[in-house]
Design a protein around this motif. Structure first.
Motif, short mmCIF file in Angstrom:
data_model
loop_
_atom_site.label_atom_id
_atom_site.label_comp_id
_atom_site.label_asym_id
_atom_site.label_seq_id
_atom_site.Cartn_x
_atom_site.Cartn_y
_atom_site.Cartn_z
N ILE A 224 -54.08 9.22 45.92
CA ILE A 224 -53.34 8.08 46.46
C ILE A 224 -52.06 8.55 47.14
CG2 ILE A 224 -52.03 5.99 45.85
CD1 ILE A 224 -54.09 5.52 43.62
N ALA A 225 -51.29 9.40 46.45
CA ALA A 225 -50.03 9.90 47.00
C ALA A 225 -50.25 10.71 48.27
CB ALA A 225 -49.31 10.74 45.95
N THR A 226 -51.32 11.51 48.28
CA THR A 226 -51.64 12.32 49.46
C THR A 226 -51.91 11.44 50.66
OG1 THR A 226 -52.58 14.10 48.11
CG2 THR A 226 -53.25 14.01 50.43
N TRP A 227 -52.70 10.39 50.47
CA TRP A 227 -53.03 9.50 51.59
C TRP A 227 -51.84 8.66 52.02
CZ3 TRP A 227 -56.64 9.95 55.02
CH2 TRP A 227 -57.76 10.72 54.71
N LEU A 228 -50.94 8.34 51.10
CA LEU A 228 -49.72 7.62 51.49
C LEU A 228 -48.88 8.50 52.41
CD1 LEU A 228 -48.67 5.91 48.11
CD2 LEU A 228 -49.61 4.80 50.15
N LEU A 229 -48.80 9.79 52.11
CA LEU A 229 -48.08 10.72 52.99
C LEU A 229 -48.75 10.84 54.35
CD1 LEU A 229 -47.20 13.65 50.53
CD2 LEU A 229 -45.60 12.07 51.61
N ILE A 230 -50.08 10.90 54.35
CA ILE A 230 -50.82 11.00 55.61
C ILE A 230 -50.61 9.75 56.45
CG2 ILE A 230 -53.14 11.06 56.63
CD1 ILE A 230 -53.95 12.91 54.30
N PHE A 231 -50.65 8.58 55.82
CA PHE A 231 -50.42 7.33 56.54
C PHE A 231 -49.01 7.28 57.12
CE2 PHE A 231 -53.87 5.19 53.86
CZ PHE A 231 -54.79 5.27 54.89
N TYR A 232 -48.06 7.84 56.38
CA TYR A 232 -46.69 7.88 56.90
C TYR A 232 -46.62 8.77 58.14
CZ TYR A 232 -41.69 8.58 57.37
OH TYR A 232 -40.41 8.64 57.88
N GLY A 233 -47.26 9.94 58.06
CA GLY A 233 -47.27 10.85 59.20
C GLY A 233 -47.95 10.26 60.41
N LEU A 234 -49.05 9.55 60.18
CA LEU A 234 -49.78 8.92 61.28
C LEU A 234 -49.01 7.75 61.87
CD1 LEU A 234 -53.42 8.89 59.83
CD2 LEU A 234 -52.54 10.36 61.65
N GLY A 235 -48.40 6.95 60.99
CA GLY A 235 -47.71 5.74 61.44
C GLY A 235 -46.37 6.01 62.09
N GLU A 236 -45.47 6.63 61.34
CA GLU A 236 -44.12 6.86 61.84
C GLU A 236 -44.02 8.05 62.77
OE1 GLU A 236 -40.70 5.20 61.13
OE2 GLU A 236 -42.46 3.96 61.46
N GLY B 113 -47.91 7.53 65.54
CA GLY B 113 -47.92 6.15 66.05
C GLY B 113 -46.71 5.86 66.90
N SER B 114 -45.53 6.30 66.46
CA SER B 114 -44.30 6.07 67.22
C SER B 114 -44.33 6.81 68.55
CB SER B 114 -43.08 6.53 66.39
OG SER B 114 -42.94 5.74 65.24
N ALA B 115 -44.95 7.98 68.56
CA ALA B 115 -45.00 8.79 69.78
C ALA B 115 -45.98 8.22 70.82
CB ALA B 115 -45.40 10.22 69.44
N LEU B 116 -47.13 7.77 70.36
CA LEU B 116 -48.18 7.34 71.27
C LEU B 116 -48.01 5.90 71.76
CD1 LEU B 116 -51.24 8.93 69.43
CD2 LEU B 116 -49.99 9.84 71.38
N PHE B 117 -47.37 5.06 70.94
CA PHE B 117 -47.19 3.66 71.31
C PHE B 117 -45.70 3.34 71.34
CE2 PHE B 117 -51.11 3.97 68.72
CZ PHE B 117 -52.03 3.75 69.75
N LYS B 118 -45.19 3.06 72.53
CA LYS B 118 -43.75 2.85 72.70
C LYS B 118 -43.34 1.43 72.36
CE LYS B 118 -43.35 6.43 76.24
NZ LYS B 118 -42.56 7.33 75.38
N ALA B 119 -42.13 1.30 71.82
CA ALA B 119 -41.62 -0.02 71.42
C ALA B 119 -41.00 -0.72 72.62
CB ALA B 119 -40.58 0.14 70.31
N GLU B 120 -41.85 -1.17 73.53
CA GLU B 120 -41.38 -1.80 74.76
C GLU B 120 -41.34 -3.32 74.64
OE1 GLU B 120 -40.17 0.06 76.80
OE2 GLU B 120 -41.28 1.92 77.01
N LEU B 121 -40.52 -3.93 75.47
CA LEU B 121 -40.50 -5.38 75.60
C LEU B 121 -40.62 -5.74 77.08
CD1 LEU B 121 -37.68 -6.56 73.15
CD2 LEU B 121 -40.12 -7.00 72.94
N VAL B 122 -41.56 -6.61 77.41
CA VAL B 122 -41.74 -7.06 78.78
C VAL B 122 -41.36 -8.53 78.85
CG1 VAL B 122 -43.37 -7.33 80.67
CG2 VAL B 122 -43.60 -5.40 79.11
#
Length: 221
Positions: free
Chosen positions: A88-100, A103-112
């Motif tokens: 469980i802890a391992t996958w929580l770390l992986i999800f953090y790496g993928l998300g923050e 995820g932050s790199a590939l999808f930009k926080a834009e507003l149109v």
């Protein structure tokens, strides 16, 4: 072939590199963004197309994602992946790496025109998954390292998650209660304190991993 001991040490160093590097990168690159405030603005703003450092910070977030996942793999080896809460802890770390990270790199926080577009929505979703994954990571850790064997670490874990919940509440409440202007104005501060809270915790775990490997190495000499 890299030995288990060596891999765990490398993954622990990856943790330190990611945690310290993330703070260094955001603080340094923020100074190259005219009008950007570390207290008022979120880290995500550095990655928008309006940011002069968008490409650099996005590249760093990709690196951060891979470093976090590398640490997660080393963590699973250090604490025995066959155990339920280690998984469980391992996958929580992986999800953090993928998300923050990724995820932050590939999808930009834009507003149109004040309306979130699809990349911005994905950015929020991925970031939310990452944040909540790391938020509850200490709950898995206190099952892996119980209070009976390490009372100090147990109370540290409790403190980290209590502080984390308070800070994420300070960050999110203004989204639903518009009267909380003073909280909304300091969203950058709440985000950075939240990240600092968990990065320090991850580095404590990385130190434990390295110490355990040294102890095991001495036992087999």
């Amino acid at each position: 072939m890299i030995s288990k001991r060596t891999f765990i040490i490398i993954s622990s160093i990856a943790c330190f590199t990611g945690c310290i590097g993330d703070f260094y990168a955001t603080f340094v690159l923020g100074d190259f963004f005219p009008g950007y405030s570390h207290l008022l603005d979120t880290m995500s703003k550095l990655g928008t197309t309006a940011s002069p450092v968008s490409g650099i910070i996005s590249l760093w977030w990709i690196v951060l994602g891979f470093l976090t996942i590398l640490f997660a793999v080393g963590f699973s080896k250090a604490f025995d992946y066959n155990k339920k809460y280690v998984k469980i802890a391992t996958w929580l770390l992986i999800f953090y790496g993928l998300g923050e990270g990724l995820g932050s790199a590939l999808f930009k926080a834009e507003l149109v025109k004040n309306t979130s577009n699809i990349p911005a929505i994905l950015h929020e979703v991925m970031g939310g998954i990452g944040i909540f994954a790391i938020l509850f990571y200490p709950l898995a850790m206190i099952r892996i390292i119980p209070r009976s064997s390490a009372p100090g670490f147990y109370w540290l874990s409790i403190l980290v998650i209590v502080i984390g919940i308070i800070l994420i509440a300070l960050f999110l409440l203004p989204l639903y209660f518009k009267t909380m202007d003073i909280l909304a104005q300091n969203k950058g501060l709440w985000q950075r304190l939240f990240v600092l809270d968990y990065y320090l915790y991850l580095m404590v775990i990385a130190i434990k991993m390295i110490k355990n490997q040294r102890i095991e190495h001495k036992l087999f000499l």
